[in-house]
Design a protein around this motif. Structure first.
Motif, short mmCIF file in Angstrom:
data_model
loop_
_atom_site.label_atom_id
_atom_site.label_comp_id
_atom_site.label_asym_id
_atom_site.label_seq_id
_atom_site.Cartn_x
_atom_site.Cartn_y
_atom_site.Cartn_z
N UNK A 34 -82.91 -55.54 127.46
CA UNK A 34 -84.09 -56.15 128.07
C UNK A 34 -83.97 -57.67 128.21
N UNK A 35 -83.11 -58.29 127.40
CA UNK A 35 -83.03 -59.75 127.43
C UNK A 35 -81.70 -60.26 127.94
N UNK A 36 -80.91 -59.37 128.54
CA UNK A 36 -79.60 -59.80 129.01
C UNK A 36 -79.67 -60.23 130.47
N UNK A 37 -78.91 -61.27 130.80
CA UNK A 37 -78.83 -61.71 132.19
C UNK A 37 -77.64 -61.08 132.88
N UNK A 38 -77.00 -60.13 132.20
CA UNK A 38 -75.72 -59.63 132.69
C UNK A 38 -75.68 -58.10 132.67
N UNK A 39 -76.75 -57.46 133.14
CA UNK A 39 -76.79 -56.00 133.15
C UNK A 39 -76.21 -55.49 134.47
N UNK A 40 -75.02 -54.92 134.41
CA UNK A 40 -74.36 -54.41 135.62
C UNK A 40 -74.24 -52.88 135.49
N UNK A 41 -73.64 -52.26 136.52
CA UNK A 41 -73.42 -50.81 136.45
C UNK A 41 -72.58 -50.42 135.25
N UNK A 42 -71.63 -51.30 134.88
CA UNK A 42 -70.79 -51.00 133.72
C UNK A 42 -71.64 -50.79 132.48
N UNK A 43 -72.71 -51.57 132.37
CA UNK A 43 -73.59 -51.45 131.20
C UNK A 43 -74.26 -50.07 131.19
N UNK A 44 -74.67 -49.60 132.39
CA UNK A 44 -75.32 -48.28 132.43
C UNK A 44 -74.32 -47.17 132.13
N UNK A 45 -73.08 -47.33 132.60
CA UNK A 45 -72.06 -46.32 132.28
C UNK A 45 -71.85 -46.29 130.76
N UNK A 46 -71.80 -47.48 130.18
CA UNK A 46 -71.61 -47.59 128.74
C UNK A 46 -72.74 -46.87 127.99
N UNK A 47 -73.97 -47.10 128.40
CA UNK A 47 -75.12 -46.48 127.73
C UNK A 47 -75.03 -44.96 127.87
N UNK A 48 -74.67 -44.48 129.08
CA UNK A 48 -74.56 -43.04 129.28
C UNK A 48 -73.50 -42.45 128.36
N UNK A 49 -72.39 -43.17 128.18
CA UNK A 49 -71.33 -42.67 127.31
C UNK A 49 -71.80 -42.61 125.85
N UNK A 50 -72.52 -43.62 125.43
CA UNK A 50 -73.01 -43.63 124.04
C UNK A 50 -73.97 -42.45 123.84
N UNK A 51 -74.88 -42.26 124.81
CA UNK A 51 -75.84 -41.16 124.65
C UNK A 51 -75.18 -39.79 124.73
N UNK A 52 -74.07 -39.69 125.47
CA UNK A 52 -73.35 -38.41 125.52
C UNK A 52 -72.62 -38.17 124.21
N UNK A 53 -72.13 -39.25 123.59
CA UNK A 53 -71.29 -39.08 122.41
C UNK A 53 -72.08 -38.59 121.20
N UNK A 54 -73.35 -38.94 121.10
CA UNK A 54 -74.10 -38.61 119.89
C UNK A 54 -74.35 -37.09 119.73
#
Ligand code: HEC
Length: 206
Positions: free
Chosen positions: A62-82
């Motif tokens: 929420x406070x990052x000035x650098x949210x790109x598609x890579x960040x969303x891919x990263x989040x999806x991977x973390x949520x898949x891994x759990x």
């Protein structure tokens, strides 16, 4: 604040990953009794670490000035891994736990890539040959600086300092623009005239 949260996030992710690697190793080598012991002993800390890692992650997003598609891919991977890990440990399926750890490590790498790409790969904006220094400075600022510092210099995303209040000299600012500082990446792709134009633009924000 932002940097403190960022460090807490990295630390909690590292602890989480370490625990998953140990548990995956025990599972893969058939040491089921040891695995159950470790799982039991780390149940509460693991929960605490997960909450910390999630809460700091949401804050950073929420406070990052650098949210790109890579960040969303990263989040999806973390949520898949759990869920993969949860099922893997519960049903004693090493392959699921291994896939989960690999996803977590890859997402760590993606976060690093995202930070580096921000400065190095962003193409220069189209600026007409006739543009004066103020126009060049503004165009470059909008392209490279605005996502963190904001149009007026005071947005403060990704922990960015308020440029309206900076007490730094023009030389000091130029050096930070070239070399970066903390979370701020360096912009070595800019030539001295371009850095100069940006510094003038920053001074005009005051
Ligand atoms: C990824 C976000 C980000 C981007 C993009 C970014 N900055 Fe920063 N900037 C920061 C952060 C974070 C700091 C505080 C660094 C520190 O002190 O640890 C900072 C600090 C500064 C400072 C020092 C201010 C002071 O008083 O200490 C200047 C000047 C500055 N930035 C200018 C720029 C300019 C000009 C650009 C574009 C070329 C830019 N920044 C791009 C995040 C960013």
């Amino acid at each position: 604040m932002y940097t403190g949260i960022l460090h807490t996030h990295v630390l909690s992710v590292a602890l989480f990953l370490l625990l998953y690697i140990v548990k995956t190793y025990l599972l893969a080598s058939g040491k089921h009794i040891a695995l159950d012991k470790v799982s039991k002993a780390t149940k509460h800390p693991e929960r605490l670490i997960s909450v910390l890692f999630l809460a700091t992650g949401i804050y950073l997003l929420m406070n990052s000035g650098n949210v790109t598609n890579l960040v969303y891919i990263k989040i999806a991977m973390v949520f898949a891994s759990i869920p993969l890990a949860v099922i893997g440990f519960k049903r004693k399926k090493p392959i699921l736990a291994i896939v989960s750890v690999v996803l977590l490590i890859l997402s760590y790498g993606l976060a690093e890539m995202n930070a580096k790409r921000a400065s190095k790969n962003k193409p220069k904006p189209e600026i007409s040959q006739q543009a004066n220094e103020a126009e060049v400075g503004k165009a470059l600022y909008e392209n490279y600086c605005q996502n963190c510092h904001g149009a007026e210099g005071d947005a403060g995303l990704s922990g960015a300092k308020n440029l309206k209040l900076t007490a730094l000299s023009a030389e000091e600012q130029a050096s930070i623009i070239l070399n970066g500082k903390g979370v701020m990446p360096g912009f070595k792709n800019l030539n001295p005239n371009e850095v100069q134009a940006i510094v003038k633009h920053v001074q005009s924000l005051k």
